[in-house]
Design an enzyme around this catalytic site. Structure first.
Site, PDB file in Angstrom:
ATOM      1  N   ASP A  28       0.820  -1.212   0.000  1.00 24.67           N
ATOM      2  CA  ASP A  28       0.000   0.000   0.000  1.00 24.67           C
ATOM      3  C   ASP A  28       0.857   1.266   0.000  1.00 24.67           C
ATOM      4  O   ASP A  28       1.942   1.285   0.578  1.00 24.67           O
ATOM      5  CB  ASP A  28      -0.887  -0.035   1.260  1.00 24.67           C
ATOM      6  CG  ASP A  28      -1.999   0.976   1.202  1.00 24.67           C
ATOM      7  OD1 ASP A  28      -2.320   1.475   0.106  1.00 24.67           O
ATOM      8  OD2 ASP A  28      -2.566   1.283   2.270  1.00 24.67           O
ATOM      9  N   ASN A  76     -10.507  -2.900  -6.403  1.00 26.74           N
ATOM     10  CA  ASN A  76      -9.644  -1.954  -7.136  1.00 26.74           C
ATOM     11  C   ASN A  76     -10.137  -1.615  -8.548  1.00 26.74           C
ATOM     12  O   ASN A  76      -9.684  -0.646  -9.145  1.00 26.74           O
ATOM     13  CB  ASN A  76      -8.193  -2.462  -7.203  1.00 26.74           C
ATOM     14  CG  ASN A  76      -7.453  -2.363  -5.892  1.00 26.74           C
ATOM     15  OD1 ASN A  76      -6.539  -3.137  -5.611  1.00 26.74           O
ATOM     16  ND2 ASN A  76      -7.835  -1.409  -5.048  1.00 26.74           N
TER      17      ASN A  76
HETATM   18  C1  FPP Z   1      -2.094   0.052  -3.335  1.00 24.31           C
HETATM   19  O1  FPP Z   1      -1.578   1.367  -3.238  1.00 24.31           O
HETATM   20  C2  FPP Z   1      -1.513  -0.630  -4.495  1.00 24.31           C
HETATM   21  C3  FPP Z   1      -2.215  -1.201  -5.528  1.00 24.31           C
HETATM   22  C4  FPP Z   1      -3.688  -1.206  -5.574  1.00 24.31           C
HETATM   23  C5  FPP Z   1      -1.527  -1.814  -6.669  1.00 24.31           C
HETATM   24  C6  FPP Z   1      -0.358  -2.677  -6.317  1.00 24.31           C
HETATM   25  C7  FPP Z   1       0.418  -2.929  -7.526  1.00 24.31           C
HETATM   26  C8  FPP Z   1       1.766  -2.986  -7.582  1.00 24.31           C
HETATM   27  C9  FPP Z   1       2.633  -2.886  -6.405  1.00 24.31           C
HETATM   28  C10 FPP Z   1       2.465  -3.135  -8.875  1.00 24.31           C
HETATM   29  C11 FPP Z   1       2.285  -4.382  -9.661  1.00 24.31           C
HETATM   30  C12 FPP Z   1       2.533  -5.651  -8.961  1.00 24.31           C
HETATM   31  C13 FPP Z   1       3.076  -6.738  -9.551  1.00 24.31           C
HETATM   32  C14 FPP Z   1       2.832  -8.058  -8.931  1.00 24.31           C
HETATM   33  C15 FPP Z   1       3.917  -6.685 -10.760  1.00 24.31           C
HETATM   34  P1  FPP Z   1      -2.569   2.578  -3.448  1.00 24.31           P
HETATM   35  O2  FPP Z   1      -2.640   2.886  -4.881  1.00 24.31           O
HETATM   36  O3  FPP Z   1      -3.896   2.265  -2.818  1.00 24.31           O
HETATM   37  O4  FPP Z   1      -1.852   3.727  -2.665  1.00 24.31           O
HETATM   38  P2  FPP Z   1      -2.550   4.939  -1.901  1.00 24.31           P
HETATM   39  O5  FPP Z   1      -3.296   4.327  -0.739  1.00 24.31           O
HETATM   40  O6  FPP Z   1      -1.386   5.772  -1.468  1.00 24.31           O
HETATM   41  O7  FPP Z   1      -3.452   5.632  -2.863  1.00 24.31           O
END
Ligand code: FPP
Length: 248
Positions: A28, A76
């Site tokens: 996250d 998501n």
């Molecule tokens: C949450 O942070 C993250 C995600 C919903 C996406 C996770 C994806 C990756 C780490 C990259 C791809 C992974 C692989 C396996 C290649 P957020 O966007 O909710 O952050 P925020 O809370 O700061 O908005």
């Protein structure tokens, strides 16, 4: 007052501790990392994907047996289309790289979640990676994609009901072990430790059944800034906890 006295941590170095056999990570903070830099959210995911590569490799190198990363939840899809497609592109790049470059790797790749929503191209890459890596003997890396703990339980309940109706299953035999066997993580130990960077204190629908007795370590660092040292820090905190599993 002795009651408030905190015990001094016994462990200070990961070489002294017994590693958890299964670690879960909620990756996250990508969005906030990008915002802080005036970048689009997709740049945060690109940086997060690099951190994922590094940390998965590190867990495998130090001898962790199972790692589950939360890459994309069933919720998501509500994000803007541009962000969802940027994440799908990162999945595709990683899965292509894994097929192309990880031939001699020891990591076993598995995908947990509802696959029906993915493009045929991504689906084929997921299947190819699972097939290619299934006989390896190293760490099992579960990538949770379109995963939700509640959806996983609904799916399990449907399968259990179907099997009971078809007389493949005796209702009296339904117990906790059987339910675990109907989950995506069948055959794997429950996570001992779940790490959530970015400071949020929520489970966000991650491994709901499996995390009944997991130790949560919440860390203030945003996922793209997460380094091996943060993992070590979480491992030490975990090792200094007193797990009681409901006992005394
Ligand atoms: C949450 O942070 C993250 C995600 C919903 C996406 C996770 C994806 C990756 C780490 C990259 C791809 C992974 C692989 C396996 C290649 P957020 O966007 O909710 O952050 P925020 O809370 O700061 O908005």
């Amino acid at each position: 007052m002795a009651f408030f006295k905190r015990k001094k941590p016994a462990y200070t170095d990961i070489s002294q501790i017994e590693l958890p056999s299964h670690i879960g990570i909620i990756m996250d903070g990508n969005g906030r990392w990008a915002k802080k830099r005036g970048l689009p959210r997709s740049a945060g995911h690109t940086a997060g994907a690099q951190t994922f590569r590094k940390i998965a490799r590190y867990c495998s190198d130090i001898g962790v047996r199972h790692l589950t990363v939360y890459a994309f939840s069933t919720e998501n899809w509500r994000r803007p289309e541009t962000e969802v497609s940027a994440i799908m592109k990162l999945f595709k790049e990683y899965l292509e790289e894994a097929i192309r470059d990880f031939k001699d790797d020891s990591i076993v790749l598995k995908f947990i979640g509802d696959r029906s929503a993915f493009s045929p191209e991504l689906l084929a890459l997921m299947e190819e990676n699972e097939e290619e890596s299934k006989d390896r003997e190293g760490m099992v890396l579960n990538i949770a994609m379109n995963y939700g703990g509640r959806a996983e339980l609904v799916r399990a309940m449907q399968s259990i009901a179907r099997d009971a109706k078809d007389e493949k299953l005796d209702i009296e035999k339904i117990d906790e072990g059987l339910i675990s066997d109907y989950l995506y993580t069948k055959g794997q130990p429950d996570p001992d430790l779940i790490i959530r960077p970015s400071g949020e204190h929520r489970t966000s629908n991650f491994l709901l059944w499996q995390s009944a007795y997991s130790e949560y370590v919440i860390m203030d660092v945003l996922w793209p800034d997460f380094r091996e040292e943060h993992l070590n820090q979480a491992l030490i905190e975990y090792a200094n906890r007193n797990r009681r599993f409901g006992g005394v």
